[in-house]
Every structure is written in C-alpha cells, then in structure tokens.
Motif scaffolding. Structure first.
Motif, PDB file in Angstrom:
ATOM      1  N   SER A   1      -4.074 -38.364  44.596  1.00 16.17           N
ATOM      2  CA  SER A   1      -4.310 -37.029  44.046  1.00 16.17           C
ATOM      3  C   SER A   1      -3.490 -36.839  42.767  1.00 16.17           C
ATOM      4  O   SER A   1      -2.603 -37.646  42.472  1.00 16.17           O
ATOM      5  CB  SER A   1      -3.892 -35.972  45.072  1.00 16.17           C
ATOM      6  OG  SER A   1      -2.500 -35.998  45.220  1.00 16.17           O
ATOM      7  N   SER A   2      -3.771 -35.749  42.046  1.00 22.71           N
ATOM      8  CA  SER A   2      -3.008 -35.481  40.814  1.00 22.71           C
ATOM      9  C   SER A   2      -1.520 -35.347  41.128  1.00 22.71           C
ATOM     10  O   SER A   2      -0.674 -35.738  40.339  1.00 22.71           O
ATOM     11  CB  SER A   2      -3.464 -34.207  40.125  1.00 22.71           C
ATOM     12  OG  SER A   2      -4.671 -33.758  40.565  1.00 22.71           O
ATOM     13  N   MET A   3      -1.215 -34.788  42.312  1.00 19.24           N
ATOM     14  CA  MET A   3       0.184 -34.576  42.671  1.00 19.24           C
ATOM     15  C   MET A   3       0.894 -35.916  42.899  1.00 19.24           C
ATOM     16  O   MET A   3       2.024 -36.106  42.457  1.00 19.24           O
ATOM     17  CB  MET A   3       0.265 -33.720  43.925  1.00 19.24           C
ATOM     18  CG  MET A   3       1.580 -33.046  44.074  1.00 19.24           C
ATOM     19  SD  MET A   3       1.444 -31.546  44.998  1.00 19.24           S
ATOM     20  CE  MET A   3       1.130 -32.163  46.618  1.00 19.24           C
TER      21      MET A   3
ATOM     22  N   VAL B   1       0.146 -38.686  41.497  1.00 20.94           N
ATOM     23  CA  VAL B   1       0.354 -39.305  40.175  1.00 20.94           C
ATOM     24  C   VAL B   1       1.524 -38.641  39.454  1.00 20.94           C
ATOM     25  O   VAL B   1       2.292 -39.312  38.769  1.00 20.94           O
ATOM     26  CB  VAL B   1      -0.943 -39.263  39.336  1.00 20.94           C
ATOM     27  CG1 VAL B   1      -0.716 -39.821  37.942  1.00 20.94           C
ATOM     28  CG2 VAL B   1      -2.023 -40.064  40.019  1.00 20.94           C
ATOM     29  N   LEU B   2       1.680 -37.320  39.653  1.00 28.10           N
ATOM     30  CA  LEU B   2       2.818 -36.625  39.019  1.00 28.10           C
ATOM     31  C   LEU B   2       4.149 -37.221  39.487  1.00 28.10           C
ATOM     32  O   LEU B   2       5.059 -37.432  38.688  1.00 28.10           O
ATOM     33  CB  LEU B   2       2.785 -35.127  39.343  1.00 28.10           C
ATOM     34  CG  LEU B   2       1.809 -34.269  38.554  1.00 28.10           C
ATOM     35  CD1 LEU B   2       1.946 -32.819  38.984  1.00 28.10           C
ATOM     36  CD2 LEU B   2       2.060 -34.371  37.059  1.00 28.10           C
TER      37      LEU B   2
END
Lengths: 79, 357
Positions: free
Chosen positions: A36-38, A40-41
């Motif tokens: 998810s984007s999180m 990857v963050l």
C-alpha cells in the motif's frame, strides 16, 4: 552508487514487506506485491535516512513498479 | 522518468477517492447532531448521505482489487494481524480512556466505568447496534470499527470462495453470501459483523474480477458503464435506505445493487480526479493514505468525547458548533495519525535492524 546497487537494495527492502515469492524490477507494487502507499512511505523513510535524501510525496504516488522506486531514489542520490 | 502506463494502477490512484470518503465519513458522523437546527446543514447531510451510500462498497471494491488468494491459514493469520489486532487496540483505548474522559465530565466513577464496560462488551461481541439490551445487559456498539471485523469476515470468506476454480460456482457462492446476510440481518442478533462481512464479499468480488480481467480501462472509458450505473444509483438514492453497518433496509436487493453501482462510480470518478495535482487534491490524497488509522482514531473519539454537549452549548449557532466539532475532530485525528506513523516507522526500522543482524 550505481542504479543496480540501488535496485538491489530496494528489492531487499520490499522483500521485508511483501510475501511475494519473487520480486523483480517489473514487479508492480499494488498488483504483484500487495503493497500500500503507507507501506511504501515507511520503506521510503528508511531509504531517506540511509541515503540522506528527501523523496517528494508526489513522486511516491506515481510509482507503479519496483523499478520506479529505484529510479526515483537513483535520481535523488545522483542528481 | 517514471512512465505511468495507462492500464496500470499507481500507488496514488485510490488515495484521492479514499481521502474524500474519509472526509465524508467524519462529516456525516458529525453533522447529524446539528442538521435538525439548520436548513443548510440538513441539505449538506442529505447530499453527504446520498454519496456516502457508495463509500463502504467503494472501500471493499478497492480491497477486492488488491486481493490475492492465499492458503486459508495464511489469510486468516494476515487478516487477523491487519484487521482484528487494530480493532482490539481501539477496544483497549475505550476500556482505558473512556472512564477517564467520562469521569472528567460527569464526576461519577461508577457511571463512567459502567459505560466503558458497555463499550468493551460491544467490542468483544462485535456489536453494531447502539444501546440494545442483550441477556438483560445494555451494550453499546463497536462504532466505526465494524469495518475492520466486516473486512476480516469478507476477506476470509472470499478467499474460501476463490478456492473453487469454476467461476459460475464462485458467483453462486457470492450470491449465497448476500442471501445469507439478508437472513442474518432479519434475524437481528448477529455478532462479529458476519452479515456485514458477507455483504462485503460481493463488493470485494467485483474488485477482484475487475483486476482479474483487467477491466479498469474498458469500463472506465466506456460511456455504457455510466449509462447503466448512474440510473441504478439514482434509483437507489431516491428510494433506497442502505446502511451497511446496520442492515436495516426495507428493499435490500435494490439497495445492495445501487450501493455497488455507486461504489464502482466512486472508484472510477476517483481515479479520474486522482490525476489532478492541485494543492487541495494533494492534501486530500494525504488523508487517503492513512484511511485505516483515521477510521480507528475516529471510532475512538466519536463516542469517547462528549460531542453531544456542543449543540446544547451553542443552540443558536449550529453551523458554528458543527464547524468547531469538525475542527476539534481534525485536531484529534491529525496528531493521532502522526503518532501512529511514528510508532509504525519505529517498528519497521526495528524489524529491518533485526533482519540485518
């Protein structure tokens, strides 16, 4: 650091997050790695600390594959 | 340079629509207290509730899109740690913080501990209907975290269904899940969000099929998609009364199909709009990244703080009171997300360091 070194490091980091059996440059983050984007963050934040860089969030949102992540990091490490 | 391939979904594709959905969830959970006092707020509430019909289906469609079939045990373990563990954390927050907050308002330790016990009982039972009496005891509800339990049920049931290789059999099972959910909703007392989860299976399956057959481009750019979906959604918005968490619907099939259509439309419109790079869109996309955390924090704050006192404090200025409540909620949610982000980052770095050794 060469593009290949960075790609290998990125693949190594993705392996800590994804349960995918094989991770390559073309592996898609959502489709293949279920990232998810999180996630990857977090991954990017650890790379930012490791390479002393700052990755813009806009660039993160446009990432599709593992290769895209490595390319952005490479561009920032070797401006 | 990053080449954003047309048929591929990038990380930020769903962030805008998820961010808008989260804003709508918080607004619609807040505005109800004031809509009776202001025509403007009532109008906003009506429109927000019409749009909100598609929010939960949309989340499940997106989850279905990212869904991957796994061995049953592995799916059970993963979904438990991703969904049930955060649910239990919210329950712990209620158990610990609720008595403190309630005590500071009422000054009665007994009353605040009693109310906290009602919430903990509701969380342990996975109960979504507030204030009902079960076995002689009044229980509260598990608030917005029903979404976590419903997702847990939906993912595991869908994973089981996907073990069937015949697609007609898969579709049959999805229909069966819907029928079963209606029967369970009619029955009334059902714990652990099982009917909600069974309804979510259908939405997840839509997302799964869209990905499996690479239908995003075909459906998104076809005018027929909108010619078919919009009238069904409008029919639902006019005559339906869908509430996925409660299931208190008089015409479940129309509601279900209409909500599904609205969910698909939300996803498509969200992906179109997600390409916009305006500052406000970028800000909303940031909200979309932290959806799960926002749901957890919002679930904790919505009952824990005495928001119901605000309309009494400012009875003549409902719009101002609404704005104050919304701002206060944002002031709780934003630092909460920041704190959770820090904790998660620390955990992730520790995990990396552990692997390095």
């Amino acid at each position: 650091m060469t593009n290949e070194d960075i790609l290998n490091r990125v693949i190594e980091l993705f392996a800590t997050m994804s349960e995918a059996e094989e991770i390559t440059e073309d592996s898609e983050l959502i489709d293949d790695l279920e990232i998810s984007s999180m996630d990857v963050l977090f991954l990017i934040s650890s790379m930012e600390a490791e390479f002393d860089i700052k990755v813009p969030e806009k660039a993160i949102r446009k990432m599709v594959t593992v290769g895209d992540v490595a390319e952005v990091i490479y561009g920032l490490v070797n401006p | 340079m990053i080449v954003n391939k047309k048929s591929r979904i990038n990380l930020g594709s769903f962030d805008l629509v998820k961010g808008v959905a989260m804003l709508l969830v918080v607004i619609s959970h807040t505005i109800g207290r004031y809509s009776g006092q202001s025509v403007a707020l009532q109008t906003v509430q009506i429109w927000a509730s019409r749009l909100a019909i598609g929010i939960m289906p949309m989340f499940f469609i997106i989850s279905g899109y990212a869904f991957k079939e796994k061995p049953l045990k592995k799916m059970l373990k993963k979904s438990f740690s991703d969904l049930v563990v955060p649910y239990l954390w919210v329950m712990a927050a209620y158990g610990l913080l609720f008595p403190i907050v309630t005590y500071s308002v009422y000054g009665s330790l007994r009353a605040s501990a009693g109310r906290a016990a009602q919430f903990v009982a509701a969380f342990l039972l996975g109960w979504t209907r507030n204030g009902e009496v079960l076995l002689g005891y009044e229980v509260a509800w598990c608030t917005a975290t029903w979404y976590f339990l419903a997702s847990f049920v939906a993912f595991n049931v869908l994973n089981l269904i996907l073990k069937l290789k015949n697609q007609a059999a898969q579709a049959g099972c999805v229909v069966l899940c819907f029928v079963l959910s209606c029967l369970l909703f009619d029955h009334g007392i059902v714990f652990y969000c099982i009917p909600q989860g069974l309804q979510a299976v259908g939405f997840c399956y839509i997302g799964y099929l869209i990905k499996k057959y690479n239908l995003f481009d075909k459906l998104m750019y076809s005018p027929w998609t909108y010619v078919i979906l919009i009238p069904i959604y409008l029919m639902q918005a006019k005559w339906g009364d869908y509430d996925m968490s409660m299931g208190n619907s008089s015409n479940m099939l129309l509601n279900y199909i209409g909500a599904g259509c609205c969910g698909v439309l939300c996803v498509f419109v969200g992906i179109y709009a997600g390409k916009c790079e305006w500052r406000v869109c970028e800000w909303i996309k940031k909200i979309g990244v932290y959806t799960y955390w926002i749901i957890a924090i919002h679930a904790a704050e919505m009952e824990m703080f005495p928001w119901y006192m605000l309309p009494m404090k400012w009875p003549d200025t409902p719009v101002l009171a609404f704005a104050i409540e919304l701002c206060c909620k944002i002031l709780i949610i934003v630092p909460g997300c920041w704190l959770l982000k820090r904790i998660s980052q620390m955990k992730y770095r520790k995990k990396l360091a552990g692997r390095g050794k």
